[in-house]
Design a protein around this motif. Structure first.
Motif, PDB file in Angstrom:
ATOM      1  N   TYR A 143      15.125  84.550  25.552  1.00  0.00           N
ATOM      2  CA  TYR A 143      14.983  86.049  24.766  1.00  0.00           C
ATOM      3  C   TYR A 143      14.018  87.337  25.667  1.00  0.00           C
ATOM      4  N   HIS A 188      21.648  92.917  17.826  1.00  0.00           N
ATOM      5  CA  HIS A 188      22.462  91.589  19.172  1.00  0.00           C
ATOM      6  C   HIS A 188      23.260  90.797  19.283  1.00  0.00           C
ATOM      7  N   GLU A 189      23.680  90.257  17.488  1.00  0.00           N
ATOM      8  CA  GLU A 189      25.123  89.236  17.674  1.00  0.00           C
ATOM      9  C   GLU A 189      26.333  90.663  18.615  1.00  0.00           C
ATOM     10  N   GLU A 194      21.155  85.941  26.409  1.00  0.00           N
ATOM     11  CA  GLU A 194      19.859  86.536  25.558  1.00  0.00           C
ATOM     12  C   GLU A 194      19.064  87.294  25.873  1.00  0.00           C
ATOM     13  N   ALA A 232      20.787  90.592  24.905  1.00  0.00           N
ATOM     14  CA  ALA A 232      21.012  90.273  23.657  1.00  0.00           C
ATOM     15  C   ALA A 232      19.834  90.837  23.494  1.00  0.00           C
ATOM     16  N   GLU A 245      27.434  84.521  18.362  1.00  0.00           N
ATOM     17  CA  GLU A 245      28.169  85.123  18.289  1.00  0.00           C
ATOM     18  C   GLU A 245      29.489  84.754  18.483  1.00  0.00           C
ATOM     19  N   HIS A 264      25.879  90.525  22.455  1.00  0.00           N
ATOM     20  CA  HIS A 264      26.339  89.041  22.623  1.00  0.00           C
ATOM     21  C   HIS A 264      27.839  89.587  23.283  1.00  0.00           C
TER      22      HIS A 264
HETATM   23 ZN   LIG Z   1      21.188  85.988  20.474  1.00  0.00          ZN
END
Ligand SMILES: [Zn+2]
Length: 470
Positions: A401, A319-320, A342, A345, A301, A323
């Motif tokens: 995560y 996801h990125e 994480e 995200a 990210e 972030h």
């Molecule tokens: Zn990540």
């Protein structure tokens, strides 16, 4: 102007009595992170990095001329920067030659005169040599990673000193400017907005600047053969997307740059979705770098322009982008709190999926929760607890995560939608461009909900094994 005031103050100290100069002491050689104690340094705070880089990909030679503007936070007799490898050709502080020594990643600089507490100073480091990435405790490559046509540049957690001298800690925010010279026909992409592109004949210099505060591990200078497209999103946000014409999906043989471009079309919608959910996008540009870096095995990210090592799925792009709020704007203070990056995200992927016709976040939670402790999936998910990692080799393990995201989903179910959303929005609004810890999050959740949540967070974040009650 400020530098002149500093040298005046330094001159006054030189003529003052000996005991005063004796109070000038070396800055610490580490920022004290539990996982990377030598990363970062003490005694000063960087406000700006000006990076001039010249890269010859055919022999992986990098020449750097870096000027750092900083403020002393103690009376400094010497201070350190983090730099891995290279020949250092010269160091100046406030324009005067400074002596230096090297040991491991520590570049120790002793200026001609002490640097008084509170004073601003500039340090310039000129260096060159072979650029070497670093191998992290989890065996992944980090830093300046050569590709077939340039370099894929990603720094989490400790890659920055493989390409520039830095105060390599997530606790030091600074603005950046980049002037990256690469062979003609190649493109260099850094954070923020494109300032200019200068044709020097055999080479091209790409200038970028990032005016929002950024920590070292989120910087990038990825370069190689790219098609760079610039657009302006509704609301005026500049968007820079770069795609390597040679990029491909993981495990596929054929380049599919058109597929990469079509995947990136999710970006404006994802930005809108996340802005509505969490609060306004934190930065003044956005984009993506889709490279082909088949030996890297992760995307990152990087601020305003995530780096993708192969063609990403749209969920990876979400996801990125998530972030950018959680990780890049709200920044962890200590690496062991990685779930704050994480977990958020990953939960963002779940809520995106829920609101776009897929399984609900609750369904994703239930599906994961079904993994028995003694199954292979359960061993992977429930051990270690996400905020009780043994060491840096576990930073990117599954619990950080998935169990991190489950923690947020469990909180959502416990407190209800309205309270939960108020917590995540306040988390962003109150902590943008500053450092946070898990303790800060627990305190905020308790404040907003009016509930005592120690047992809840203990079960989800700190106790290994599957939580049975919370
Ligand atoms: Zn990540």
């Amino acid at each position: 102007m400020i530098a002149r005031a500093v040298s005046l103050a330094a001159a006054l100290l030189v003529v003052s009595a000996a005991p005063a100069s004796a109070a000038f002491t070396p800055g610490s050689d580490g920022a004290g992170d539990p996982f990377f104690p030598q990363a970062g340094n003490g005694g000063y705070d960087v406000s700006h990095y000006s990076l001039k880089l010249d890269y010859e990909p055919q022999n992986e030679q990098l020449a750097g001329d870096v000027t750092i503007t900083a403020r002393a936070t103690q009376d400094l007799s010497s201070f350190n920067l983090d730099l891995r490898g290279f020949n250092v050709d010269g160091v100046t502080v406030n324009g005067s030659a400074a002596s230096f020594t090297r040991k491991g990643q520590e570049l120790t600089i002793t200026p001609a005169a002490g640097l008084p507490n509170g004073g601003e100073f500039s340090v310039r480091v000129v260096y060159d040599g072979h650029a070497n990435y670093v191998l992290d405790p989890d065996h992944s490559k980090d830093g300046w990673i050569p590709t077939d046509d340039g370099a894929f540049v990603v720094n989490e957690p400790q890659g920055s000193p493989t390409w520039f001298p830095a105060n390599d800690t997530p606790k030091d925010f600074a603005t950046y400017e980049f002037a990256i010279t690469v062979p003609e026909g190649k493109t260099a992409i850094a954070n923020g907005v494109l300032v200019s592109q200068t044709d020097n004949g055999d080479t091209t210099t790409w200038r970028w600047r990032e005016d929002r505060p950024m920590v070292t591990y989120l910087s990038t200078a990825t370069n190689g053969v790219f098609e760079l497209r610039t657009d302006t999103l509704p609301g005026g946000l500049p968007e820079y997307n770069a795609v390597d014409p040679n990029t491909r999906r993981f495990g596929r043989k054929n380049p599919e740059p058109e597929l990469a471009w079509s995947r990136l079309e999710v970006q404006p919608e994802a930005l809108k979705f996340l802005s509505k959910l969490y609060g306004p996008y934190p930065f003044d540009s956005v984009g993506a770098i889709v490279d082909y870096a088949p030996n890297v095995f992760y995307s990152l990210e990087s601020m305003t322009k995530p780096n993708y090592w192969v063609i990403p799925s749209q969920l990876t792009i979400v996801h990125e982008l998530a972030h950018q709020w959680f990780g890049d704007a709200v920044v962890l203070e200590r690496w062991p709190d990685m779930w704050l990056n994480e977990g958020f995200a990953t939960w963002s992927e779940w809520i995106w999926t829920e609101k776009h016709g897929g399984p609900s976040a609750h369904d994703q939670f239930e599906q994961l929760y079904a993994a028995a402790e003694d199954s292979a999936a359960g061993q992977d998910l429930w051990f270690p607890a996400p905020n009780a990692l043994a060491d840096a080799s576990e930073l990117f393990h599954t619990p950080v995560y998935d169990r991190g995201a489950m923690t947020l989903q469990a909180l959502r179910q416990k407190l209800g939608e309205a309270t939960f959303l108020e917590i995540v929005r306040s988390w962003y609004a109150e902590n943008r461009f500053s450092n946070v810890t898990t303790g800060d999050f627990v305190a905020l959740a308790e404040r907003v909900s009016g509930q005592q949540l120690d047992q809840f967070f203990q079960a989800w974040l700190f106790q290994e094994g599957r939580p049975e009650s919370w």
